[in-house]
Design a protein around this motif. Structure first.
Motif, PDB file in Angstrom:
ATOM      1  N   UNK A  50      82.817  36.618  10.216  1.00  0.00           N
ATOM      2  CA  UNK A  50      81.427  36.458   9.785  1.00  0.00           C
ATOM      3  C   UNK A  50      80.537  37.639  10.149  1.00  0.00           C
ATOM      4  N   UNK A  51      81.037  38.539  10.965  1.00  0.00           N
ATOM      5  CA  UNK A  51      80.210  39.664  11.419  1.00  0.00           C
ATOM      6  C   UNK A  51      80.010  40.695  10.305  1.00  0.00           C
ATOM      7  N   UNK A  52      78.780  41.236  10.228  1.00  0.00           N
ATOM      8  CA  UNK A  52      78.524  42.366   9.333  1.00  0.00           C
ATOM      9  C   UNK A  52      79.150  43.611   9.954  1.00  0.00           C
ATOM     10  N   UNK A  53      79.547  44.566   9.095  1.00  0.00           N
ATOM     11  CA  UNK A  53      80.251  45.752   9.591  1.00  0.00           C
ATOM     12  C   UNK A  53      79.448  47.026   9.336  1.00  0.00           C
ATOM     13  N   UNK A  54      79.314  47.819  10.399  1.00  0.00           N
ATOM     14  CA  UNK A  54      78.662  49.119  10.303  1.00  0.00           C
ATOM     15  C   UNK A  54      79.562  50.167  10.939  1.00  0.00           C
ATOM     16  N   UNK A  55      79.702  51.297  10.277  1.00  0.00           N
ATOM     17  CA  UNK A  55      80.461  52.417  10.821  1.00  0.00           C
ATOM     18  C   UNK A  55      79.477  53.503  11.229  1.00  0.00           C
ATOM     19  N   UNK A  56      79.462  53.852  12.508  1.00  0.00           N
ATOM     20  CA  UNK A  56      78.592  54.911  13.017  1.00  0.00           C
ATOM     21  C   UNK A  56      79.392  56.205  13.059  1.00  0.00           C
ATOM     22  N   UNK A  57      78.994  57.154  12.205  1.00  0.00           N
ATOM     23  CA  UNK A  57      79.757  58.405  12.071  1.00  0.00           C
ATOM     24  C   UNK A  57      79.107  59.582  12.794  1.00  0.00           C
ATOM     25  N   UNK A  58      78.234  59.297  13.755  1.00  0.00           N
ATOM     26  CA  UNK A  58      77.540  60.391  14.440  1.00  0.00           C
ATOM     27  C   UNK A  58      78.522  61.345  15.113  1.00  0.00           C
ATOM     28  N   UNK A  59      79.604  60.820  15.679  1.00  0.00           N
ATOM     29  CA  UNK A  59      80.580  61.677  16.362  1.00  0.00           C
ATOM     30  C   UNK A  59      81.715  62.143  15.461  1.00  0.00           C
ATOM     31  N   UNK A  60      81.665  61.816  14.177  1.00  0.00           N
ATOM     32  CA  UNK A  60      82.745  62.186  13.249  1.00  0.00           C
ATOM     33  C   UNK A  60      82.523  63.598  12.724  1.00  0.00           C
ATOM     34  N   UNK A  61      83.496  64.477  12.957  1.00  0.00           N
ATOM     35  CA  UNK A  61      83.357  65.870  12.541  1.00  0.00           C
ATOM     36  C   UNK A  61      84.057  66.142  11.213  1.00  0.00           C
ATOM     37  N   UNK A  62      85.122  65.386  10.932  1.00  0.00           N
ATOM     38  CA  UNK A  62      85.872  65.596   9.681  1.00  0.00           C
ATOM     39  C   UNK A  62      86.667  64.337   9.360  1.00  0.00           C
ATOM     40  N   UNK A  63      86.780  64.033   8.063  1.00  0.00           N
ATOM     41  CA  UNK A  63      87.616  62.911   7.637  1.00  0.00           C
ATOM     42  C   UNK A  63      88.351  63.311   6.358  1.00  0.00           C
ATOM     43  N   UNK A  64      89.650  63.111   6.339  1.00  0.00           N
ATOM     44  CA  UNK A  64      90.471  63.474   5.179  1.00  0.00           C
ATOM     45  C   UNK A  64      90.628  62.258   4.261  1.00  0.00           C
ATOM     46  N   UNK A  65      91.356  62.450   3.170  1.00  0.00           N
ATOM     47  CA  UNK A  65      91.600  61.344   2.245  1.00  0.00           C
ATOM     48  C   UNK A  65      92.338  60.199   2.932  1.00  0.00           C
ATOM     49  N   UNK A  66      93.178  60.523   3.931  1.00  0.00           N
ATOM     50  CA  UNK A  66      93.902  59.482   4.665  1.00  0.00           C
ATOM     51  C   UNK A  66      92.918  58.603   5.431  1.00  0.00           C
ATOM     52  N   UNK A  67      91.889  59.222   6.020  1.00  0.00           N
ATOM     53  CA  UNK A  67      90.871  58.466   6.742  1.00  0.00           C
ATOM     54  C   UNK A  67      90.018  57.638   5.806  1.00  0.00           C
TER      55      UNK A  67
END
Length: 395
Positions: free
Chosen positions: A40-57
């Motif tokens: 039931x929880x809403x989902x949030x992704x915090x990307x402040x510390x994310x430097x790079x994400x590929x297609x796999x991510x």
């Protein structure tokens, strides 16, 4: 181990570093372990510390969206990661928000000030509107959406290209080359005061020729009518509030575009053309609603026994005498109505002043503490007096 946070039934997942084919499977395991048992929880992704994400991510996040069946908010996205999201179409599939840039206004020229925000010149071609600390980011994002919708309807409006943080406050950045707030212009060029105010009034009248479709903008009449009961016990009895409700009940429904807070500090002059800012309260309805801001500032203030005190704290009135404030209002109303008929002007003014006084009462809960109880009672008296001989709006 991935950092998570559960607050107000929202689970936030903090992504960090690089996510690529080498570690995507591990990130996936950590994500699904974190959401397990919380359907039931809403989902949030915090990307402040994310430097790079590929297609796999990205596929991991797509899998999370598919299995959860929810819209997922991704916040604090850096410009570099945003570019990846945009190229792949990720911004269409997810609710993605850029990282908010922090700026300083130290040394910046203050070029305008209102009840909820101040405008500063950051650079020759850039201004920033800094809101009061109690204005949250949702309100500012809503304003950007409204401004874009208004622009597409032909409203001469400045579009914000960035949301920033200034200390504990949020702000919106506009690109406005050689633009100046009208309120500041009229103070420096009093010899042409009539010209500027007349031009502004005609621009407002032109603005009110724009028709919008129901659902595109907030119906201000219905909004205000819904607010009336909140005044009961706050500024008046139930009987008084029921009496005042008549003013909105008899107001004709219109699909006219309304700025919502239309005065000299919320419009800029750029190369001889007006550009409206602060469209947070824009909507549709009867034009009388848009005239209330000018009436509150220049007419009702001039009617007060405390004008000198009011003018010291009002950025619009500072430096203007009571007679000058009345001159601005009279010039504005005559130019807007496009008439010299004294009886018609008198009738229209009575109506605008009454609706201004009624709208003023809403500050009791929209900006609590800003206005004294005595001033609220004075405004209520004006509106109730009008209700004794209420009549259809004449324009």
């Amino acid at each position: 181990m991935m950092r998570t946070q559960l607050e107000n039934n929202t689970l936030t997942l903090f992504l960090e570093g690089h996510i690529d084919s080498g570690n995507a499977s591990l990130v996936e395991q950590e994500i699904f372990a974190a959401v397990e048992g919380m359907p039931d929880a809403e989902l949030t992704v915090d990307a402040e510390g994310l430097e790079y994400i590929s297609s796999a991510g990205l596929r991991v996040l797509m899998k999370l969206k598919k299995q959860s069946g929810k819209q997922i908010k991704v916040i604090n996205v850096s410009p570099q990661v945003w570019e990846i999201f945009e190229i792949t179409g990720f911004v269409v599939l997810f609710d993605v928000h850029k990282r908010i840039r922090k700026i300083s206004i130290e040394g910046c020229e203050l070029i305008g000030k209102g009840a909820t925000a101040s405008v500063y010149r950051m650079a020759p071609d850039t201004i920033v509107k800094v809101y009061r600390e109690d204005r949250d980011i949702k309100m500012i994002e809503d304003e950007r959406v409204r401004a874009k919708a208004a622009f597409l309807k032909g409203v001469p409006s400045a579009i914000s290209f960035d949301i920033v943080k200034v200390g504990n406050c949020y702000g919106t950045v506009y690109e406005l080359l050689d633009a100046e707030v009208l309120g500041q212009i009229i103070k420096k060029d009093r010899a042409n005061l009539r010209h500027y105010i007349t031009s502004f009034a005609r621009e407002i009248r032109s603005l009110h020729q724009i028709e919008v479709e129901p659902g595109e903008f907030t119906d201000i009449r219905r909004l205000f009518l819904g607010w009336m009961d909140r005044l009961t016990g706050l500024v008046g009895t139930q009987e008084e509030i029921d009496t005042l409700k008549q003013m909105f009940e008899i107001m004709p429904e219109r699909h006219t575009f309304l700025h919502g807070d239309c005065h000299t500090e919320n419009v800029m002059l750029q190369n001889g053309e007006f550009q409206f800012i602060d469209l947070a309260t824009s909507g549709m309805g009867h034009p009388v609603i848009d005239l209330t801001s000018m009436a509150l500032i220049y007419k009702l203030s001039a009617m007060s026994d405390h004008y000198e005190e009011i003018s010291k704290t009002s950025s619009q009135l500072q430096g203007f005498s009571r007679d000058e404030a009345l001159f601005i209002w009279d010039t504005f109303l005559k130019a807007y109505l496009d008439t010299e008929d004294p009886e018609y002007i008198k009738k229209a003014e009575r109506q605008v002043v009454a609706y201004s006084a009624l709208r003023f009462l809403f500050t009791a809960f929209t900006v609590p503490g800003l206005i004294s109880k005595k001033e609220l009672m004075e405004m209520k008296a004006i509106a109730l007096d009008y209700c004794r001989n209420i009549e259809p709006l004449c324009f």
